[in-house]
Motif scaffolding. Structure first.
Motif, mmCIF file in Angstrom:
data_model
loop_
_atom_site.group_PDB
_atom_site.id
_atom_site.type_symbol
_atom_site.label_atom_id
_atom_site.label_comp_id
_atom_site.label_asym_id
_atom_site.label_seq_id
_atom_site.Cartn_x
_atom_site.Cartn_y
_atom_site.Cartn_z
ATOM 1 N N LEU A 58 43.014 28.601 69.770
ATOM 2 C CA LEU A 58 42.804 29.653 68.781
ATOM 3 C C LEU A 58 43.563 30.918 69.193
ATOM 4 O O LEU A 58 44.177 31.587 68.353
ATOM 5 C CB LEU A 58 41.312 29.956 68.626
ATOM 6 C CG LEU A 58 40.940 31.000 67.575
ATOM 7 C CD1 LEU A 58 41.465 30.615 66.186
ATOM 8 C CD2 LEU A 58 39.427 31.209 67.538
ATOM 9 N N GLY A 59 43.533 31.225 70.473
ATOM 10 C CA GLY A 59 44.327 32.360 70.954
ATOM 11 C C GLY A 59 45.803 32.164 70.687
ATOM 12 O O GLY A 59 46.512 33.089 70.269
ATOM 13 N N ASP A 60 46.289 30.934 70.892
ATOM 14 C CA ASP A 60 47.699 30.643 70.627
ATOM 15 C C ASP A 60 48.026 30.795 69.141
ATOM 16 O O ASP A 60 49.078 31.316 68.776
ATOM 17 C CB ASP A 60 48.033 29.216 71.079
ATOM 18 C CG ASP A 60 47.909 29.024 72.585
ATOM 19 O OD1 ASP A 60 47.939 30.035 73.311
ATOM 20 O OD2 ASP A 60 47.784 27.870 73.021
ATOM 21 N N ALA A 61 47.104 30.315 68.296
ATOM 22 C CA ALA A 61 47.318 30.436 66.843
ATOM 23 C C ALA A 61 47.401 31.902 66.439
ATOM 24 O O ALA A 61 48.251 32.289 65.632
ATOM 25 C CB ALA A 61 46.192 29.729 66.082
ATOM 26 N N TYR A 62 46.530 32.727 66.990
ATOM 27 C CA TYR A 62 46.589 34.161 66.708
ATOM 28 C C TYR A 62 47.895 34.759 67.231
ATOM 29 O O TYR A 62 48.515 35.603 66.579
ATOM 30 C CB TYR A 62 45.401 34.875 67.361
ATOM 31 C CG TYR A 62 44.078 34.660 66.676
ATOM 32 C CD1 TYR A 62 43.962 34.691 65.286
ATOM 33 C CD2 TYR A 62 42.918 34.449 67.426
ATOM 34 C CE1 TYR A 62 42.731 34.514 64.665
ATOM 35 C CE2 TYR A 62 41.681 34.272 66.809
ATOM 36 C CZ TYR A 62 41.596 34.294 65.433
ATOM 37 O OH TYR A 62 40.383 34.121 64.813
ATOM 38 N N GLY A 63 48.301 34.335 68.406
ATOM 39 C CA GLY A 63 49.540 34.863 68.971
ATOM 40 C C GLY A 63 50.750 34.564 68.116
ATOM 41 O O GLY A 63 51.608 35.413 67.923
ATOM 42 N N HIS A 64 50.825 33.351 67.599
ATOM 43 C CA HIS A 64 51.930 32.996 66.709
ATOM 44 C C HIS A 64 51.983 33.905 65.486
ATOM 45 O O HIS A 64 53.052 34.150 64.933
ATOM 46 C CB HIS A 64 51.776 31.552 66.240
ATOM 47 C CG HIS A 64 52.301 30.542 67.215
ATOM 48 N ND1 HIS A 64 53.632 30.414 67.520
ATOM 49 C CD2 HIS A 64 51.655 29.609 67.963
ATOM 50 C CE1 HIS A 64 53.797 29.432 68.390
ATOM 51 N NE2 HIS A 64 52.616 28.928 68.677
ATOM 52 N N GLN A 65 50.807 34.385 65.066
ATOM 53 C CA GLN A 65 50.737 35.254 63.889
ATOM 54 C C GLN A 65 50.808 36.741 64.260
ATOM 55 O O GLN A 65 50.665 37.599 63.396
ATOM 56 C CB GLN A 65 49.431 34.978 63.138
ATOM 57 C CG GLN A 65 49.297 33.551 62.618
ATOM 58 C CD GLN A 65 47.915 33.300 62.051
ATOM 59 O OE1 GLN A 65 47.555 33.816 60.988
ATOM 60 N NE2 GLN A 65 47.100 32.505 62.747
ATOM 61 N N LYS A 66 51.009 37.016 65.530
ATOM 62 C CA LYS A 66 51.079 38.393 66.042
ATOM 63 C C LYS A 66 49.779 39.158 65.817
ATOM 64 O O LYS A 66 49.782 40.376 65.667
ATOM 65 C CB LYS A 66 52.276 39.142 65.433
ATOM 66 C CG LYS A 66 53.613 38.488 65.747
ATOM 67 C CD LYS A 66 54.785 39.287 65.207
ATOM 68 C CE LYS A 66 56.099 38.591 65.543
ATOM 69 N NZ LYS A 66 57.277 39.340 65.046
ATOM 70 N N LYS A 67 48.691 38.432 65.816
ATOM 71 C CA LYS A 67 47.364 39.049 65.763
ATOM 72 C C LYS A 67 46.920 39.281 67.201
ATOM 73 O O LYS A 67 46.112 38.544 67.773
ATOM 74 C CB LYS A 67 46.375 38.142 65.032
ATOM 75 C CG LYS A 67 46.685 37.903 63.558
ATOM 76 C CD LYS A 67 45.627 36.990 62.942
ATOM 77 C CE LYS A 67 45.856 36.766 61.455
ATOM 78 N NZ LYS A 67 44.829 35.856 60.863
ATOM 79 N N TRP A 68 47.474 40.328 67.797
ATOM 80 C CA TRP A 68 47.322 40.496 69.241
ATOM 81 C C TRP A 68 45.886 40.779 69.651
ATOM 82 O O TRP A 68 45.420 40.261 70.678
ATOM 83 C CB TRP A 68 48.264 41.585 69.737
ATOM 84 C CG TRP A 68 49.690 41.331 69.377
ATOM 85 C CD1 TRP A 68 50.533 42.137 68.686
ATOM 86 C CD2 TRP A 68 50.453 40.153 69.673
ATOM 87 N NE1 TRP A 68 51.766 41.550 68.529
ATOM 88 C CE2 TRP A 68 51.751 40.331 69.120
ATOM 89 C CE3 TRP A 68 50.176 38.961 70.346
ATOM 90 C CZ2 TRP A 68 52.746 39.377 69.235
ATOM 91 C CZ3 TRP A 68 51.170 37.999 70.455
ATOM 92 C CH2 TRP A 68 52.434 38.212 69.896
ATOM 93 N N ASN A 69 45.172 41.587 68.909
ATOM 94 C CA ASN A 69 43.779 41.877 69.274
ATOM 95 C C ASN A 69 42.933 40.609 69.284
ATOM 96 O O ASN A 69 42.121 40.393 70.193
ATOM 97 C CB ASN A 69 43.166 42.900 68.311
ATOM 98 C CG ASN A 69 43.686 44.300 68.542
ATOM 99 O OD1 ASN A 69 44.050 44.668 69.660
ATOM 100 N ND2 ASN A 69 43.739 45.099 67.490
ATOM 101 N N GLU A 70 43.121 39.777 68.258
ATOM 102 C CA GLU A 70 42.356 38.537 68.183
ATOM 103 C C GLU A 70 42.738 37.582 69.314
ATOM 104 O O GLU A 70 41.872 36.923 69.909
ATOM 105 C CB GLU A 70 42.577 37.860 66.828
ATOM 106 C CG GLU A 70 41.981 38.617 65.647
ATOM 107 C CD GLU A 70 42.924 39.669 65.080
ATOM 108 O OE1 GLU A 70 43.898 40.048 65.776
ATOM 109 O OE2 GLU A 70 42.687 40.109 63.934
#
Length: 317
Positions: free
Chosen positions: A56-68
């Motif tokens: 899930l952290g990786d998925a957020y990272g791909h979307q540049k959702k850094w806080n998440e």
């Protein structure tokens, strides 16, 4: 910090639970929102699944959702304190957040970035990506907040002990960043001699471009082609020729070869090759040919502003 972008490209994708069987395919297809939704649903009934939290952290990272992403990786480092890769990913997400906020806000984050990377390096003496991140971090930080070329070189030496190619590339990066082009060129060439990978050749090509040495860039791309036989390299030669108004005949031939042999794996759409041909014909004052190629480019990718600007330049010939 560009290296940090790559930490999200290779997530752990293997799950035993049937609910997540589709996640691997979604990551490969870059459908990160769908992957995020599946993982969140899975975590509702499996809230402590370590692999799912990481993914899930990786998925957020791909979307540049850094806080998440930071929130998920923080869970991992809190529960898996001795896992170097989790500290590395946590530091990477923090670093990317620092790049996306104001300099004032970034100052409050940098200390956490350093601590995360240093902890990862301490936990795993063989963690190459962490040492790359530290090389870049210490070079890019101002001295007043902890930047240090000597520390950067320390981690480059550690990289060299683990992988000569990575060590040479890191030292090339350091000396290029420090405006020592002769030393940078030396180490990039050493990396090519040691490993000869496409990455090594590309580093030297980009160095020559940054140094405004297009003739050397073309020569190195030709050497790359001899070693790796990639159609995409034909486009690269044409691009340099068009941008710098040099070796126009060679550039034109290479672009036509690129278009003839084009496939989706080459990456750069044919419209861009037509744009480069338009540039070359503009340099040659061949208005009709230039218009032909720029119109082909615009027809394929009408939303690209630079194509429209080039067409106006041609019309003004």
């Amino acid at each position: 910090m560009n290296k940090l972008l790559f930490l999200f490209l290779f997530p752990i994708l293997i799950f035993s639970q049937s609910e997540l069987n589709d996640v691997n395919d979604l990551f490969q297809k870059k459908q990160f929102v769908k992957a995020e939704q599946i993982i969140i649903e899975f975590l509702r009934s499996n809230p402590n699944n370590i692999k799912a939290i990481e993914l899930l952290g990786d998925a957020y990272g791909h979307q540049k959702k850094w806080n998440e992403a930071i929130h998920q990786y923080k869970k991992l480092v809190n529960t898996q304190k001795n896992n170097a890769n989790y500290h590395y990913k946590h530091g990477g997400a923090l670093g990317m957040k620092a790049l996306s906020v104001s300099k004032f806000k970034a100052l409050g984050i940098i200390g956490d970035v350093k601590r995360a990377f240093l902890k990862a390096a301490e936990l795993d003496k063989n963690h190459i990506d962490t040492r790359w991140a530290l090389v870049e971090l210490y070079m890019q930080l101002p001295g007043i907040i902890g930047g240090s070329k000597s520390k950067s070189l320390k981690y480059a030496n550690e990289l060299e002990a683990l992988s000569k190619v990575d060590g040479y590339l890191a030292k090339g990066y350091i000396w290029e960043y420090d405006d020592e082009p002769e030393l940078a060129e030396k180490y990039y060439k050493m990396a090519i001699a040691e490993g000869g990978s496409l990455t090594c050749f590309n580093k030297l090509t980009n160095f020559y471009k940054n140094q405004k040495q297009p003739q050397k860039a073309i020569k190195n791309i030709e050497a790359t082609q001899q070693n790796h036989q990639r159609n995409a390299l034909h486009y690269q030669i044409g691009k340099v020729a068009a941008e710098y108004n040099i070796q126009l005949e060679k550039g034109e031939r290479c672009l036509h070869t690129y278009i003839t042999n084009y496939s989706a794996k080459d990456g750069v759409p044919k419209a861009w090759a037509h744009y480069r041909l338009a540039q070359i014909n503009t340099h040659k004052k061949n208005k009709s040919e230039a218009l032909k190629y720029i119109n082909l480019a615009i027809n394929k990718l009408p939303e690209i502003d630079i194509f429209k600007k080039q067409r106006q330049n041609i019309l003004n010939l």
